[in-house]
Design an enzyme around this catalytic site. Structure first.
Site, short mmCIF file in Angstrom:
data_model
loop_
_atom_site.label_atom_id
_atom_site.label_comp_id
_atom_site.label_asym_id
_atom_site.label_seq_id
_atom_site.Cartn_x
_atom_site.Cartn_y
_atom_site.Cartn_z
CE LYS A 1 -4.23 2.20 0.52
NZ LYS A 1 -3.44 3.10 -0.70
CE LYS B 1 3.46 6.92 6.52
NZ LYS B 1 3.02 7.85 5.25
CE LYS C 1 4.85 7.76 -1.24
NZ LYS C 1 4.16 7.64 0.30
CB THR D 1 -2.61 13.42 5.58
OG1 THR D 1 -2.96 12.28 4.49
CG2 THR D 1 -1.13 13.26 5.89
CB SER E 1 -5.77 4.77 2.02
OG SER E 1 -5.65 5.76 1.24
#
Ligand code: GLU
Length: 421
Positions: free
Chosen positions: A78, A102, A114, A198, A354
């Site tokens: 992710k 994370k 990423k 965020t 998300s």
């Protein structure tokens, strides 16, 4: 690496060196064996693609794209997709590694990934941007999917980019697949509360880290963009006084407090904070060095370095960006008694919502904004409390504690799964 070599390294290489150093230190504290360390230091899958793009004038350009899946032990990979001219494979690898820790830290069942395309989105027309996005997605298509790897927005990408990704993937599959990407528009299965998630997480982390009331606390935000601007607004709503902000166009300060909404309207109209009437201009460096209670770096990696860390006067730094503080700067800040809420905790609100979006997509349902927000707050607070407890118990900085927890959970998952064959 020698100091001279470090200076020559690209920003992406420096970010990766920082990520590897943080991993190494966490691995020492967890007494991980060499084999597991190497596993965790190495991405499971790393793809570089060429993205040919037809420009409006008929020319064809070729840009580079990347997708790195750092780890998939705890769940599908992710992480966001970044469109930025200086993006390279090293930066994307570092960012993927941070996503792994994370997701583990906040307890959501994902590994880390990423993506990136080395392109300046501002230099492209909307149609060119759409073509770059669709062709890039086509190139990485074999390795993404709702059970494999789920992209999301990052620097230079937004809801529209995610809609094109959803469409490109779905057209290839032959049926709509909303769960392949998060941060979509709500009309395509995006979650209520994903935009701004965020930043709401940054507010939660800031309020948790502050001792006492937020009323009148001064705040500076570096990067008045997708994360920084809403974070400034949420912190102002909580009672803080936002005195300074910056973006690529400049930096502005008003010690009596900025009207964040008015400034956002100015940015909307003019394209940046530069020239805002109700504030004084200052340099990017001076913005970071303002005498404030809280500094929120919300732009790119490497903003706070060995060069400027000793001039930082904020008492608390809450990292809205990924990797804004270098390891050398971290040491200087710790010596000066400045608390840093690390990126993998402070900016986890985005990937948390998300995850909530993906769960709603897989179940074909949609939750109220309130439900999403409550879950976001619970997960952020739980992770914050775990990090604070580990920090107190073992005498570690919040970053060191966050990495021990994140890396430790991934290492445990590796041990339980064992090695095939
Ligand atoms: N790009 C964001 C991050 O760095 C969000 C990732 C996601 O939602 O998957 O955390």
């Amino acid at each position: 690496m020698t100091p001279a070599a470090a200076t020559l390294a690209s920003p992406g290489r420096q970010a990766l060196d920082s990520a590897l150093l943080q991993l190494d230190q966490a691995a020492d504290r967890l007494h991980l064996d060499d084999g597991l360390r190497t596993m965790l230091a190495t991405p499971r899958r790393s793809l570089t693609v060429s993205v040919p793009v037809r420009r409006e004038d008929g020319r064809m350009d070729v840009v580079q794209g990347f997708r790195v899946q750092h780890n998939t032990t705890r769940g599908p990979a992710k992480g966001g997709i970044r469109f930025h001219p200086s993006t390279d494979i090293h930066e994307v690898t570092a960012l993927a590694m941070w996503m792994t820790w994370k997701c583990a830290l906040v307890g959501i069942p994902y590994g880390g990934a990423k993506g990136g395309v080395s392109v300046d989105p501002a230099s492209l027309t909307t149609r060119e941007l759409e073509r770059v996005t669709r062709r890039y997605v086509n190139e990485i298509l074999p390795i993404i999917g709702p059970d494999k790897d789920i992209p999301a927005p990052d620097v230079g990408t937004d809801e529209q980019t995610m809609a094109w990704i959803m469409d490109t993937y779905s057209v290839n599959a032959g049926y709509p697949v909303p769960g392949v990407v998060t941060g979509k528009p709500t009309t395509l299965g995006g979650s209520l509360g994903r935009a701004g998630a965020t930043s709401r997480g940054v507010r939660i982390a800031t309020l948790k880290a502050m001792s006492g009331s937020p009323e009148g606390r001064t705040v500076a935000v570096q990067g008045f963009g997708k994360v920084g601007a809403p974070a400034a607004r949420y912190l102002a709503d909580a009672g803080c006084r936002v005195v300074g902000v910056s973006d690529a166009t400049g930096a502005v300060v008003n010690h009596s407090g900025l009207d964040v909404e008015d400034l956002r309207a100015w940015v909307e109209e003019t394209g940046g904070v530069y020239g805002y009437r109700h504030a004084d201009a200052l340099s990017h460096e001076d913005l970071l060095e303002l005498d404030v209670d809280v500094l929120v770096p919300a732009a790119l990696e490497g903003a706070i370095t060995a060069e400027n860390a000793s001039r930082i006067r904020a008492r608390l730094i809450v990292e809205g960006a990924n990797g804004p503080t270098t390891p050398e700067a971290d040491r200087i800040l710790a010596d000066a008694g400045i608390t840093v809420v690390p990126d993998i905790l402070a900016n986890a609100g985005g990937v948390i919502v998300s995850y909530l979006e993906w769960v709603q997509n897989l179940q074909a349902c949609s939750w109220s904004a309130n439900e999403v927000d409550t879950r976001l707050r619970d997960l952020m607070e739980e992770a914050f409390d775990a990090v604070a407890a580990m920090s107190a118990e073992r005498g570690l900085s919040l970053r060191q504690a966050a990495h021990v927890i994140g890396v430790g959970r991934v290492a445990d998952a590796h041990r339980m799964r064992g090695l095939y064959p």
